[in-house]
Motif scaffolding. Structure first.
Motif, PDB file in Angstrom:
ATOM      1  N   MET A  54      44.252  37.440  43.968  1.00 35.11           N
ATOM      2  CA  MET A  54      43.562  36.645  42.945  1.00 35.11           C
ATOM      3  C   MET A  54      42.049  36.859  43.005  1.00 35.11           C
ATOM      4  O   MET A  54      41.389  36.934  41.964  1.00 35.11           O
ATOM      5  CB  MET A  54      43.913  35.165  43.085  1.00 35.11           C
ATOM      6  N   ASP A  55      41.495  36.968  44.211  1.00 37.89           N
ATOM      7  CA  ASP A  55      40.058  37.267  44.337  1.00 37.89           C
ATOM      8  C   ASP A  55      39.733  38.606  43.682  1.00 37.89           C
ATOM      9  O   ASP A  55      38.744  38.724  42.961  1.00 37.89           O
ATOM     10  CB  ASP A  55      39.630  37.271  45.807  1.00 37.89           C
ATOM     11  N   LEU A  58      40.027  38.232  39.826  1.00 37.68           N
ATOM     12  CA  LEU A  58      38.881  37.503  39.256  1.00 37.68           C
ATOM     13  C   LEU A  58      37.611  38.335  39.292  1.00 37.68           C
ATOM     14  O   LEU A  58      36.829  38.326  38.334  1.00 37.68           O
ATOM     15  CB  LEU A  58      38.688  36.178  39.999  1.00 37.68           C
ATOM     16  N   GLN A  59      37.409  39.056  40.366  1.00 35.93           N
ATOM     17  CA  GLN A  59      36.236  39.922  40.469  1.00 35.93           C
ATOM     18  C   GLN A  59      36.294  41.031  39.413  1.00 35.93           C
ATOM     19  O   GLN A  59      35.288  41.339  38.769  1.00 35.93           O
ATOM     20  CB  GLN A  59      36.164  40.518  41.870  1.00 35.93           C
ATOM     21  N   ARG A  61      37.930  40.911  36.557  1.00 36.02           N
ATOM     22  CA  ARG A  61      37.771  40.287  35.233  1.00 36.02           C
ATOM     23  C   ARG A  61      36.304  40.155  34.859  1.00 36.02           C
ATOM     24  O   ARG A  61      35.922  40.385  33.721  1.00 36.02           O
ATOM     25  CB  ARG A  61      38.421  38.901  35.220  1.00 36.02           C
ATOM     26  N   GLU A  62      35.516  39.716  35.819  1.00 36.94           N
ATOM     27  CA  GLU A  62      34.089  39.519  35.550  1.00 36.94           C
ATOM     28  C   GLU A  62      33.371  40.833  35.266  1.00 36.94           C
ATOM     29  O   GLU A  62      32.343  40.845  34.594  1.00 36.94           O
ATOM     30  CB  GLU A  62      33.425  38.802  36.727  1.00 36.94           C
ATOM     31  N   ARG A  69      39.514  41.452  29.523  1.00 39.31           N
ATOM     32  CA  ARG A  69      39.521  40.672  30.771  1.00 39.31           C
ATOM     33  C   ARG A  69      40.901  40.507  31.394  1.00 39.31           C
ATOM     34  O   ARG A  69      41.011  40.233  32.572  1.00 39.31           O
ATOM     35  CB  ARG A  69      38.912  39.289  30.537  1.00 39.31           C
ATOM     36  N   GLY A  73      48.028  36.636  36.835  1.00 39.56           N
ATOM     37  CA  GLY A  73      47.723  36.104  38.160  1.00 39.56           C
ATOM     38  C   GLY A  73      48.998  36.014  38.982  1.00 39.56           C
ATOM     39  O   GLY A  73      50.094  36.256  38.491  1.00 39.56           O
TER      40      GLY A  73
END
Length: 176
Positions: A54-55, A58-59, A61-62, A69, A73
């Motif tokens: 997940m980290d 999310l990284q 995606r940004e 994006r 998950g």
């Protein structure tokens, strides 16, 4: 007048607790204890792996524009079913569908999610899924095997208990 002598029918003399649960079979207790320890270890491993995944998601995606994006998950959760055995957990992928709403992605047969089960994905999402999913599939396979072991131990314990009762009528047939 004669004093009343205790008899064998007086459970207080024998300290018999008729409401006590029977002692668990040592075989079943050993299997259950070993599998619970292994399940705790696997659960901790799965949570750490899902957190890393997940980290990374999310990284990534940004680092992408809004239209690329992605929305996939992964989560690890204890089985919500009251019928589930103790220690059982699920590793499942999901798709985000708005604020605080997710849709579970069905795995299909087997222990691994296929590319097709995810539907439309961004290329970077699939690259991350390919990194983590084989490890999740390995844990799912171990969960499955532990479940089989528990069922077999329960079945064996029941057969042994029936065999030890003389009135059980249990006869084993020997097959060639």
């Amino acid at each position: 007048m004669h004093s009343q002598r205790p008899t064998t029918h007086d459970s207080l003399d024998w300290a018999v607790n008729e409401t006590a649960e029977p002692e668990p079979d040592p075989l079943w207790a050993a299997v259950e204890s070993a599998t619970l320890r292994r399940l705790d270890t696997l659960y901790a491993e799965a949570v750490a792996l899902a957190t890393d995944c997940m980290d990374a998601l999310l990284q990534a995606r940004e680092a992408h524009p809004y239209h690329a994006r992605g929305s996939v998950g992964v989560r690890v959760r204890r089985s919500p079913s009251p019928r589930s055995a103790p220690g059982v957990f699920l590793i499942e992928w999901f798709r985000v569908r708005g604020q605080q709403r997710t849709d579970y992605i069905a795995r299909g047969s087997g222990h691994r999610y296929s590319r097709r089960t995810f539907g439309r994905l961004e290329p970077w999402e699939w690259a991350l899924i390919e990194t983590y999913e084989p490890r999740f599939a390995e844990i799912r396979l171990l969960l499955h095997q532990i479940g089989l072991l528990r069922r077999q131990a329960r079945h064996l314990t029941a057969l042994l208990e029936r065999r030890e009762r003389p009135d059980s009528g249990l006869a084993f047939e020997i097959q060639d």
